[in-house]
Design a protein around this motif. Structure first.
Motif, PDB file in Angstrom:
ATOM      1  N   THR A  79     -13.232  51.925 -13.859  1.00 21.15           N
ATOM      2  CA  THR A  79     -12.419  53.141 -13.812  1.00 21.15           C
ATOM      3  C   THR A  79     -11.077  52.992 -14.517  1.00 21.15           C
ATOM      4  O   THR A  79     -10.469  53.986 -14.910  1.00 21.15           O
ATOM      5  N   ASN A  80     -10.602  51.766 -14.695  1.00 21.93           N
ATOM      6  CA  ASN A  80      -9.372  51.529 -15.449  1.00 21.93           C
ATOM      7  C   ASN A  80      -9.656  50.926 -16.813  1.00 21.93           C
ATOM      8  O   ASN A  80      -9.136  51.373 -17.836  1.00 21.93           O
ATOM      9  N   LEU A  81     -10.531  49.925 -16.854  1.00 23.14           N
ATOM     10  CA  LEU A  81     -10.815  49.222 -18.104  1.00 23.14           C
ATOM     11  C   LEU A  81     -11.372  50.158 -19.180  1.00 23.14           C
ATOM     12  O   LEU A  81     -10.942  50.099 -20.337  1.00 23.14           O
ATOM     13  N   VAL A  82     -12.297  51.024 -18.824  1.00 20.07           N
ATOM     14  CA  VAL A  82     -12.894  51.903 -19.829  1.00 20.07           C
ATOM     15  C   VAL A  82     -11.846  52.851 -20.415  1.00 20.07           C
ATOM     16  O   VAL A  82     -11.824  53.108 -21.623  1.00 20.07           O
ATOM     17  N   ASP A  83     -10.946  53.363 -19.568  1.00 17.83           N
ATOM     18  CA  ASP A  83      -9.854  54.194 -20.085  1.00 17.83           C
ATOM     19  C   ASP A  83      -8.995  53.421 -21.075  1.00 17.83           C
ATOM     20  O   ASP A  83      -8.634  53.931 -22.148  1.00 17.83           O
ATOM     21  N   LEU A 130     -16.643  43.271  -5.048  1.00 20.77           N
ATOM     22  CA  LEU A 130     -17.369  44.429  -5.563  1.00 20.77           C
ATOM     23  C   LEU A 130     -17.546  45.536  -4.525  1.00 20.77           C
ATOM     24  O   LEU A 130     -18.210  46.534  -4.809  1.00 20.77           O
ATOM     25  N   VAL A 131     -16.968  45.395  -3.359  1.00 19.19           N
ATOM     26  CA  VAL A 131     -16.997  46.486  -2.381  1.00 19.19           C
ATOM     27  C   VAL A 131     -16.241  47.674  -2.955  1.00 19.19           C
ATOM     28  O   VAL A 131     -15.115  47.529  -3.442  1.00 19.19           O
ATOM     29  N   THR A 132     -16.847  48.842  -2.935  1.00 15.90           N
ATOM     30  CA  THR A 132     -16.173  50.012  -3.494  1.00 15.90           C
ATOM     31  C   THR A 132     -15.096  50.522  -2.552  1.00 15.90           C
ATOM     32  O   THR A 132     -15.129  50.268  -1.342  1.00 15.90           O
ATOM     33  N   ASN A 133     -14.152  51.239  -3.114  1.00 17.94           N
ATOM     34  CA  ASN A 133     -13.074  51.807  -2.297  1.00 17.94           C
ATOM     35  C   ASN A 133     -13.624  52.726  -1.214  1.00 17.94           C
ATOM     36  O   ASN A 133     -13.135  52.729  -0.078  1.00 17.94           O
ATOM     37  N   SER A 134     -14.643  53.520  -1.533  1.00 18.66           N
ATOM     38  CA  SER A 134     -15.226  54.425  -0.535  1.00 18.66           C
ATOM     39  C   SER A 134     -15.868  53.655   0.600  1.00 18.66           C
ATOM     40  O   SER A 134     -15.651  53.961   1.785  1.00 18.66           O
ATOM     41  N   ALA A 169      -5.627  57.954   0.174  1.00 18.08           N
ATOM     42  CA  ALA A 169      -4.496  58.638  -0.466  1.00 18.08           C
ATOM     43  C   ALA A 169      -4.570  58.555  -1.983  1.00 18.08           C
ATOM     44  O   ALA A 169      -3.839  59.256  -2.681  1.00 18.08           O
ATOM     45  N   GLY A 170      -5.445  57.684  -2.505  1.00 18.51           N
ATOM     46  CA  GLY A 170      -5.475  57.460  -3.934  1.00 18.51           C
ATOM     47  C   GLY A 170      -6.700  58.037  -4.613  1.00 18.51           C
ATOM     48  O   GLY A 170      -7.794  58.048  -4.055  1.00 18.51           O
ATOM     49  N   ALA A 213     -16.678  54.603  -7.341  1.00 21.35           N
ATOM     50  CA  ALA A 213     -16.936  53.625  -8.407  1.00 21.35           C
ATOM     51  C   ALA A 213     -15.973  52.451  -8.366  1.00 21.35           C
ATOM     52  O   ALA A 213     -16.354  51.313  -8.656  1.00 21.35           O
ATOM     53  N   ALA A 214     -14.716  52.708  -8.039  1.00 19.12           N
ATOM     54  CA  ALA A 214     -13.682  51.672  -8.092  1.00 19.12           C
ATOM     55  C   ALA A 214     -13.946  50.579  -7.051  1.00 19.12           C
ATOM     56  O   ALA A 214     -14.416  50.848  -5.946  1.00 19.12           O
ATOM     57  N   THR A 215     -13.623  49.345  -7.400  1.00 19.60           N
ATOM     58  CA  THR A 215     -13.873  48.198  -6.526  1.00 19.60           C
ATOM     59  C   THR A 215     -12.571  47.563  -6.051  1.00 19.60           C
ATOM     60  O   THR A 215     -11.495  47.829  -6.579  1.00 19.60           O
ATOM     61  N   VAL A 216     -12.707  46.694  -5.068  1.00 19.14           N
ATOM     62  CA  VAL A 216     -11.552  45.979  -4.524  1.00 19.14           C
ATOM     63  C   VAL A 216     -10.865  45.157  -5.617  1.00 19.14           C
ATOM     64  O   VAL A 216      -9.647  45.228  -5.803  1.00 19.14           O
ATOM     65  N   ALA A 217     -11.650  44.365  -6.363  1.00 23.02           N
ATOM     66  CA  ALA A 217     -11.049  43.522  -7.401  1.00 23.02           C
ATOM     67  C   ALA A 217     -10.429  44.368  -8.505  1.00 23.02           C
ATOM     68  O   ALA A 217      -9.344  44.057  -9.004  1.00 23.02           O
ATOM     69  N   GLY A 218     -11.102  45.446  -8.881  1.00 25.47           N
ATOM     70  CA  GLY A 218     -10.550  46.319  -9.908  1.00 25.47           C
ATOM     71  C   GLY A 218      -9.247  46.948  -9.485  1.00 25.47           C
ATOM     72  O   GLY A 218      -8.320  47.109 -10.297  1.00 25.47           O
ATOM     73  N   ASN A 219      -9.150  47.308  -8.207  1.00 23.39           N
ATOM     74  CA  ASN A 219      -7.911  47.892  -7.698  1.00 23.39           C
ATOM     75  C   ASN A 219      -6.775  46.870  -7.762  1.00 23.39           C
ATOM     76  O   ASN A 219      -5.644  47.201  -8.137  1.00 23.39           O
ATOM     77  N   LEU A 220      -7.063  45.636  -7.424  1.00 27.29           N
ATOM     78  CA  LEU A 220      -6.053  44.580  -7.505  1.00 27.29           C
ATOM     79  C   LEU A 220      -5.550  44.377  -8.932  1.00 27.29           C
ATOM     80  O   LEU A 220      -4.382  44.050  -9.147  1.00 27.29           O
TER      81      LEU A 220
END
Length: 338
Positions: A32-36, A72-76, A97-98, A106-113
């Motif tokens: 969700t961040n890298l592709v952008d 890889l646990v998703t935020n949801s 809130a985010g 789609a977003a993951t714990v590691a990706g959020n970090l």
């Protein structure tokens, strides 16, 4: 978007080996961040290593009563997990809130970090940016800086960290488990994200050949007084101007523990454990909350357009502490501040 090689990693060791061999490689989970960043040519990886097949999607109890959450646990899945809702409601609230529901799916714990700043100069490859191109300059210092840092900034960078989840994790006191060629190690969240200094291109202390395995939350049976308050330009799907995560333990009206972290104000989630000590042993009163907020923000510095954030942060901290103390946490479905 530029051409790149694609590898679907079959094991953690294979992902680490490729990262070690190819310094231009990047890991892909939710994207969700890298592709952008790739679409804007801000990130131009030589190889994309897809890690979605790796066994990093579990949420498990630890031997000391804490919780281990896979990278890889998703935020949801994290926000609505019953253990998180019951024992770590601050984390669930911050995640909700985010972003939007679709992004949280789609977003993951590691990706959020690891998500990168939303500074407009960072995203615009036609402008200088020390974070994107070291040594090129920081036009935000004298340019458009309404959303930028009031704490911990440097001459080289005034960008802010965009995560909501990480602000809650900072307040909780989280460890990040990573693995590289030399084995696994743990990093406290306080030491994981960096202040910019003269190397703002380095967001974290994660090494280029390491992969995040997950995070570990400490036992939290007593932390039921909480609130995550996020102030933004619109009520939904916007990054924080200022946010505050507050956790309190109160006995007979007296504070016994206090953990407070700020978002939207610095290059990393901002927590000052020395300032928190001021609240311990004192009544949970508005006056004491104001004194704490002033101490927390005593080193803040305004740029040409973001001076309002200092007073906004002070009021946000006080209100979040009041919500936590009265057991009336901020609702993430009704985002109006009452």
């Amino acid at each position: 978007m530029r051409r790149f090689e694609y590898l679907r990693a079959a094991s953690i060791d294979q992902a680490i080996e490729r990262l070690s061999f190819d310094p231009g490689a990047k890991l892909l989970a939710g994207g969700t961040n890298l592709v952008d960043l790739m679409k804007y040519d801000v990130a131009c990886p030589t190889t994309i290593i897809d890690i979605n097949d790796l066994p990093l999607g579990d949420i498990k109890e630890t031997s000391d009563g804490g919780l281990r959450i896979g990278a890889l646990v998703t935020n949801s899945d994290l926000a609505f997990h019953p253990v998180i809702e019951n024992r770590y409601p601050l984390l669930a609230s911050a995640i909700l809130a985010g972003a939007s529901a679709q992004l949280r799916n789609a977003a993951t714990v590691a990706g959020n970090l690891l998500q990168r700043t939303r500074c407009s100069y960072f995203y615009d490859v036609m402008t200088p940016c020390n974070k994107r191109t070291p040594g090129s300059g920081c036009p935000a210092r004298n340019g458009l800086n309404r959303n930028h840092a009031i704490l911990g900034a440097s001459q080289d960078c005034v960008a802010t960290h965009p995560s909501d989840m990480c602000v809650a994790l900072a307040a909780i006191g989280t460890m990040i488990v990573v693995q590289g060629p030399n084995g696994a190690r743990s990093i406290s969240l306080a030491d994981f994200h960096r202040l910019p200094g003269d190397t703002p291109e380095q967001d974290t202390t994660l090494r280029n050949n390491e992969i995040i395995l997950g995070i570990e939350l400490p036992p939290a049976p007593e932390f039921q007084r909480y609130s995550y308050l996020k102030i933004r330009d619109r009520l939904s799907y916007a990054f924080a101007l200022v946010s505050a995560a507050a956790l309190l333990t109160i006995d007979d009206g007296v504070i016994s523990t206090a953990h407070v972290a700020l978002g939207g104000v610095a290059h990393k989630p901002w927590r000052d454990t020395a300032a928190e000590v001021v609240l311990v042993g004192r009544p949970a009163s508005r006056g004491n909350f104001h004194q704490f907020a002033s101490m927390l923000l005593s080193r803040s510095e305004a740029l040409s357009q973001n001076g309002f954030k200092i007073e906004l942060a002070r009021r946000t901290v006080v209100r979040a502490l009041e919500q936590a103390a009265s057991r009336t946490p901020q609702s993430q479905s009704d985002k109006r501040v009452h």
